[in-house]
Write a protein that holds these residues in place. Structure first.
Motif, PDB file in Angstrom:
ATOM      1  N   ARG A  64       4.918   7.784   1.224  1.00  0.00           N
ATOM      2  CA  ARG A  64       4.416   7.055   0.081  1.00  0.00           C
ATOM      3  C   ARG A  64       5.513   5.980  -0.773  1.00  0.00           C
ATOM      4  NH1 ARG A  64       0.641   9.441  -3.185  1.00  0.00           N
ATOM      5  NH2 ARG A  64       2.186   9.909  -5.171  1.00  0.00           N
ATOM      6  N   ARG A  65       6.581   6.544  -0.590  1.00  0.00           N
ATOM      7  CA  ARG A  65       7.838   5.764  -1.152  1.00  0.00           C
ATOM      8  C   ARG A  65       7.936   4.671  -0.346  1.00  0.00           C
ATOM      9  NH1 ARG A  65      11.774  10.854  -0.927  1.00  0.00           N
ATOM     10  NH2 ARG A  65      10.935  12.097  -2.553  1.00  0.00           N
ATOM     11  N   LEU A  66       7.885   4.637   0.910  1.00  0.00           N
ATOM     12  CA  LEU A  66       8.041   3.311   1.730  1.00  0.00           C
ATOM     13  C   LEU A  66       6.975   2.436   1.368  1.00  0.00           C
ATOM     14  CD1 LEU A  66       9.516   1.997   4.156  1.00  0.00           C
ATOM     15  CD2 LEU A  66       8.284   3.262   5.743  1.00  0.00           C
ATOM     16  N   CYS A  67       5.735   2.947   1.334  1.00  0.00           N
ATOM     17  CA  CYS A  67       4.557   2.104   1.053  1.00  0.00           C
ATOM     18  C   CYS A  67       4.764   1.259  -0.273  1.00  0.00           C
ATOM     19  CB  CYS A  67       3.320   2.913   0.944  1.00  0.00           C
ATOM     20  SG  CYS A  67       2.635   3.637   2.559  1.00  0.00           S
ATOM     21  N   ALA A  68       5.220   2.050  -1.310  1.00  0.00           N
ATOM     22  CA  ALA A  68       5.752   1.405  -2.507  1.00  0.00           C
ATOM     23  C   ALA A  68       6.471   0.447  -2.434  1.00  0.00           C
ATOM     24  CB  ALA A  68       6.094   2.409  -3.770  1.00  0.00           C
ATOM     25  N   LEU A  69       7.734   0.467  -1.741  1.00  0.00           N
ATOM     26  CA  LEU A  69       8.718  -0.505  -1.425  1.00  0.00           C
ATOM     27  C   LEU A  69       8.224  -1.723  -0.650  1.00  0.00           C
ATOM     28  CD1 LEU A  69      11.676   1.865  -0.773  1.00  0.00           C
ATOM     29  CD2 LEU A  69      11.080   0.350  -2.877  1.00  0.00           C
ATOM     30  N   THR A 122      12.152  -6.471   2.212  1.00  0.00           N
ATOM     31  CA  THR A 122      12.451  -6.230   3.801  1.00  0.00           C
ATOM     32  C   THR A 122      12.900  -4.978   4.116  1.00  0.00           C
ATOM     33  OG1 THR A 122      14.507  -7.093   3.385  1.00  0.00           O
ATOM     34  CG2 THR A 122      13.011  -8.707   3.669  1.00  0.00           C
ATOM     35  N   THR A 123      13.051  -4.571   5.260  1.00  0.00           N
ATOM     36  CA  THR A 123      13.490  -3.696   5.862  1.00  0.00           C
ATOM     37  C   THR A 123      14.944  -3.641   5.661  1.00  0.00           C
ATOM     38  OG1 THR A 123      11.944  -3.851   7.934  1.00  0.00           O
ATOM     39  CG2 THR A 123      13.913  -2.192   8.128  1.00  0.00           C
ATOM     40  N   LYS A 124      15.756  -4.544   5.732  1.00  0.00           N
ATOM     41  CA  LYS A 124      16.992  -4.391   5.145  1.00  0.00           C
ATOM     42  C   LYS A 124      17.327  -3.995   3.715  1.00  0.00           C
ATOM     43  CE  LYS A 124      21.358  -7.440   5.170  1.00  0.00           C
ATOM     44  NZ  LYS A 124      21.984  -8.753   5.408  1.00  0.00           N
ATOM     45  N   GLU A 125      16.527  -4.573   2.796  1.00  0.00           N
ATOM     46  CA  GLU A 125      16.461  -4.240   1.323  1.00  0.00           C
ATOM     47  C   GLU A 125      16.260  -2.762   1.139  1.00  0.00           C
ATOM     48  OE1 GLU A 125      15.429  -8.613  -0.695  1.00  0.00           O
ATOM     49  OE2 GLU A 125      13.786  -7.222   0.091  1.00  0.00           O
ATOM     50  N   ILE A 156      14.279   3.056   9.315  1.00  0.00           N
ATOM     51  CA  ILE A 156      13.415   2.292   8.399  1.00  0.00           C
ATOM     52  C   ILE A 156      12.234   1.765   9.279  1.00  0.00           C
ATOM     53  CG2 ILE A 156      12.716   0.469   6.627  1.00  0.00           C
ATOM     54  CD1 ILE A 156      14.266   2.927   5.608  1.00  0.00           C
ATOM     55  N   GLU A 157      12.798   1.020  10.488  1.00  0.00           N
ATOM     56  CA  GLU A 157      12.055   0.513  11.557  1.00  0.00           C
ATOM     57  C   GLU A 157      11.170   1.496  12.000  1.00  0.00           C
ATOM     58  OE1 GLU A 157      11.067  -2.602  12.996  1.00  0.00           O
ATOM     59  OE2 GLU A 157      12.241  -3.437  11.040  1.00  0.00           O
ATOM     60  N   ASN A 158      11.542   2.619  12.288  1.00  0.00           N
ATOM     61  CA  ASN A 158      10.912   3.673  12.958  1.00  0.00           C
ATOM     62  C   ASN A 158       9.891   4.106  12.039  1.00  0.00           C
ATOM     63  OD1 ASN A 158      12.069   3.654  15.425  1.00  0.00           O
ATOM     64  ND2 ASN A 158      13.876   5.276  14.634  1.00  0.00           N
ATOM     65  N   THR A 200       6.724   1.953  11.821  1.00  0.00           N
ATOM     66  CA  THR A 200       6.151   2.092  13.255  1.00  0.00           C
ATOM     67  C   THR A 200       5.171   3.295  12.856  1.00  0.00           C
ATOM     68  OG1 THR A 200       7.770   1.309  14.510  1.00  0.00           O
ATOM     69  CG2 THR A 200       6.056   2.420  15.698  1.00  0.00           C
ATOM     70  N   ARG A 201       5.599   4.442  12.205  1.00  0.00           N
ATOM     71  CA  ARG A 201       4.786   5.446  12.121  1.00  0.00           C
ATOM     72  C   ARG A 201       3.730   5.375  11.229  1.00  0.00           C
ATOM     73  NH1 ARG A 201       9.801   8.069  12.247  1.00  0.00           N
ATOM     74  NH2 ARG A 201      10.047   8.060  10.309  1.00  0.00           N
ATOM     75  N   LEU A 202       4.068   4.494  10.060  1.00  0.00           N
ATOM     76  CA  LEU A 202       2.974   4.004   9.015  1.00  0.00           C
ATOM     77  C   LEU A 202       1.842   3.334   9.819  1.00  0.00           C
ATOM     78  CD1 LEU A 202       4.707   3.091   5.778  1.00  0.00           C
ATOM     79  CD2 LEU A 202       3.035   4.924   6.180  1.00  0.00           C
ATOM     80  N   ARG A 203       2.249   2.306  10.574  1.00  0.00           N
ATOM     81  CA  ARG A 203       1.081   1.590  11.320  1.00  0.00           C
ATOM     82  C   ARG A 203       0.375   2.248  12.110  1.00  0.00           C
ATOM     83  NH1 ARG A 203       2.298  -3.900  11.204  1.00  0.00           N
ATOM     84  NH2 ARG A 203       0.557  -4.183  12.746  1.00  0.00           N
ATOM     85  N   LYS A 204       0.682   3.397  12.638  1.00  0.00           N
ATOM     86  CA  LYS A 204      -0.092   4.325  13.420  1.00  0.00           C
ATOM     87  C   LYS A 204      -1.072   5.222  12.403  1.00  0.00           C
ATOM     88  CE  LYS A 204       3.057   5.131  17.593  1.00  0.00           C
ATOM     89  NZ  LYS A 204       3.680   6.024  18.225  1.00  0.00           N
TER      90      LYS A 204
END
Length: 536
Positions: free
Chosen positions: A483-488, A494-497, A509-511, A514-518
């Motif tokens: 949920r936090r990642l979704c909000a950001l 960006t992934t870096k930010e 963060i990249e992994n 990928t899990r979110l996309r699934k």
């Protein structure tokens, strides 16, 4: 006075006798769809019926007029119809009506530059003006015709016109009269028309009688008599004998008067009930009175009286008929005017309706335009408002991100201080120092907000209402970290930010992405995760 006999002979119009019967012509009108042909047939029928059935003749001339208006050359065709109408009324001696029709036709030909037809009509107009005692206008018309025919070099027509002009001047200006008669005489020399020569010579003789030039008068009477033969029209011969008898009456040659007057009566025996018959009988009874031959005087007086009564009755009948026809013409003209006014009124009403319709349309268009302008302004206003809102939202996003990052940095700093203090405590031997460090540690741990992400979610919800509710409803399997990642990601970071904010590695963060996309079942890699989250 211009003798009627002269006009009857000189201007008599000859009509062709058609092989078709009147009924065949009527059938032709009923079967053809050609407007021009209908006009021609209707004109012929009207001329056929004018003596036997005047009312039907008028109906066909009205039909011809109506059909003429539908033809390609409507004006010129109408002129032909007006000429036929003029001839019909002229034959009935309804001169005023005939004059109106001839003038209408004349104006059309003049307007269209058809000078030859206009000249023919001026000749007809001159005759009507002469019969109506309007010698001024008759003379003017004859002079116009003369000028035109002179340019055409038609000798026969020129002689007739010059003879007419000379006759009109006979009672007004003898010198002018002789001038035109002599011009006619000069042209006559090149012609082989005995009738015209006889008329001109007789008129010259009459002019010289009035001029009191006996020698010239008798010279021209001799020329006229020398040409009289079986080939010369009887009415023309009667005119010559009557003119010579009138001359001899003035000269008191009574025996010559009797011979010539009787010869004149004999020649016009078929038309004895005319002005010539009347004048000749009057001349005979006056001479017999002078000669005291009362038996013959009574005989010719009775004949004179009978002709006079007959002519008076005929004139009265003609006058009644003329009045009737004039009234009929006026009534038909009024009816036609009323019909035209009704049509015009109808057009005015239609025009008014069209104007009102156009005005209504203009009003509707103005309203529609104003509505469009209003809508456009509303759209512009809404666009501006949305722009302001978006700018405000962006500002809040920045504040929210800044706040999150500040909180995270503050927590990280406190945690680092706590770690350092704990290490210092382990190395310190002094108990008082250790106790002081414990007090600082407790105070720092107390101020450390361990639930910073909860506060972030609350702040996020204030800006983006119902986002987490909708996210949880659609994807209940998401963890708090998800949920936090979704909000950001929703905030277009960006992934870096995100890595810097969360303190996680770029790879982690990249992994997580990928899990979110699934979990979102986003198999198409072209679909951006942030864009997708913005649709929720």
């Amino acid at each position: 006075m211009i003798p009627r006999l002269f006009f009857l002979w000189l201007f008599l119009l000859s009509f062709s006798i058609y092989s078709q019967s009147t009924q065949e012509l009527i059938d032709g009108v009923n079967t053809t769809n050609n407007h021009q042909k209908k006009v021609e047939l209707s004109r012929k029928i009207a001329l056929r019926l004018q003596k036997t059935d005047w009312d039907r003749a008028i109906k066909y001339i009205e039909l011809a007029e109506a059909e003429a208006k539908k033809t390609k050359e409507s004006e010129l065709t109408l002129a032909g119809v007006y000429i036929t109408s003029g001839k019909m009324y002229s034959a009935r001696e309804v001169l005023d009506v005939a004059l109106q029709y001839y003038l209408k036709a004349y104006e059309i030909y003049k307007k269209n530059g058809n000078l030859e037809e206009a000249s023919k009509l001026e000749n007809n107009l001159a005759i009507i003006y002469a019969q109506g005692k309007n010698k001024e206008k008759a003379l003017q018309c004859f002079l116009n015709v003369y000028r035109f025919q002179k340019s055409k070099n038609d000798a026969v027509k020129l002689v007739k016109i010059l003879n007419n002009i000379g006759t009109l001047y006979l009672s007004r200006n003898l010198d002018s009269s002789l001038y035109y008669f002599h011009k006619a005489e000069a042209l006559n020399k090149s012609l082989k028309n005995d009738d015209l020569k006889v008329y001109v010579y007789t008129n010259l003789a009459r002019a010289y009688v009035l001029k009191k030039d006996k020698i010239k008068a008798e010279e021209y009477f001799d020329k006229a008599f020398s040409l009289l033969s079986n080939r010369v029209d009887n009415l023309l011969q009667a005119f010559v004998y009557q003119s010579f008898a009138e001359y001899n009456l003035k000269e008191k040659n009574y025996d010559t008067v009797l011979v010539n007057a009787k010869k004149g009566l004999e020649l016009c025996s078929e038309n004895v009930y005319s002005s010539s018959g009347l004048d000749l009988n009057k001349m005979l009874y006056e001479v017999y009175v002078i000669k005291k031959n009362y038996k013959n005087a009574v005989y010719y007086f009775q004949k004179y009286n009978a002709i006079k009564d007959s002519i008076n009755i005929e004139e009265k009948t003609v006058n009644i008929e003329r009045i009737k026809l004039e009234q009929d013409y006026k009534a038909r003209t009024q009816i036609k005017t009323l019909i035209e006014q009704k049509k015009r009124f109808k057009y005015y009403v239609v025009g008014l309706i069209l104007v009102i319709g156009i005005l209504i349309l203009i009003i509707l268009l103005i309203k529609y335009r104003n509505k469009n302008i209003k809508n456009q302004l509303e759209k512009e206003k809404l666009k501006t408002k949305m722009q302001v809102l978006n700018e405000s939202l962006e500002a809040k996003k920045k504040v929210l991100i800044g706040k999150a990052m500040a909180e995270i940095h503050r927590t990280d700093s406190i945690n680092e201080i706590l770690t350092d203090l704990k290490q210092i405590k382990l190395k310190t031997v002094n108990k008082e120092m250790q106790q002081a460090i414990d007090i600082v540690l407790k105070r720092l741990e107390k101020n450390l907000n361990t639930d910073i992400w909860k506060e972030f979610e609350i702040s996020f919800e204030q800006v983006h209402k119902s986002f987490f509710d909708k996210l949880t409803e659609d994807y209940p399997s998401l963890t708090p970290k998800d949920r936090r990642l979704c909000a950001l990601l929703y905030l277009d970071l960006t992934t870096k930010e995100i890595s810097q904010i969360t303190g996680q590695s770029f790879k982690s963060i990249e992994n997580a992405r990928t899990r979110l996309r699934k979990k979102f079942d986003l198999t198409n890699e072209k679909v951006n995760l942030s864009t997708y989250l913005n649709t929720i």
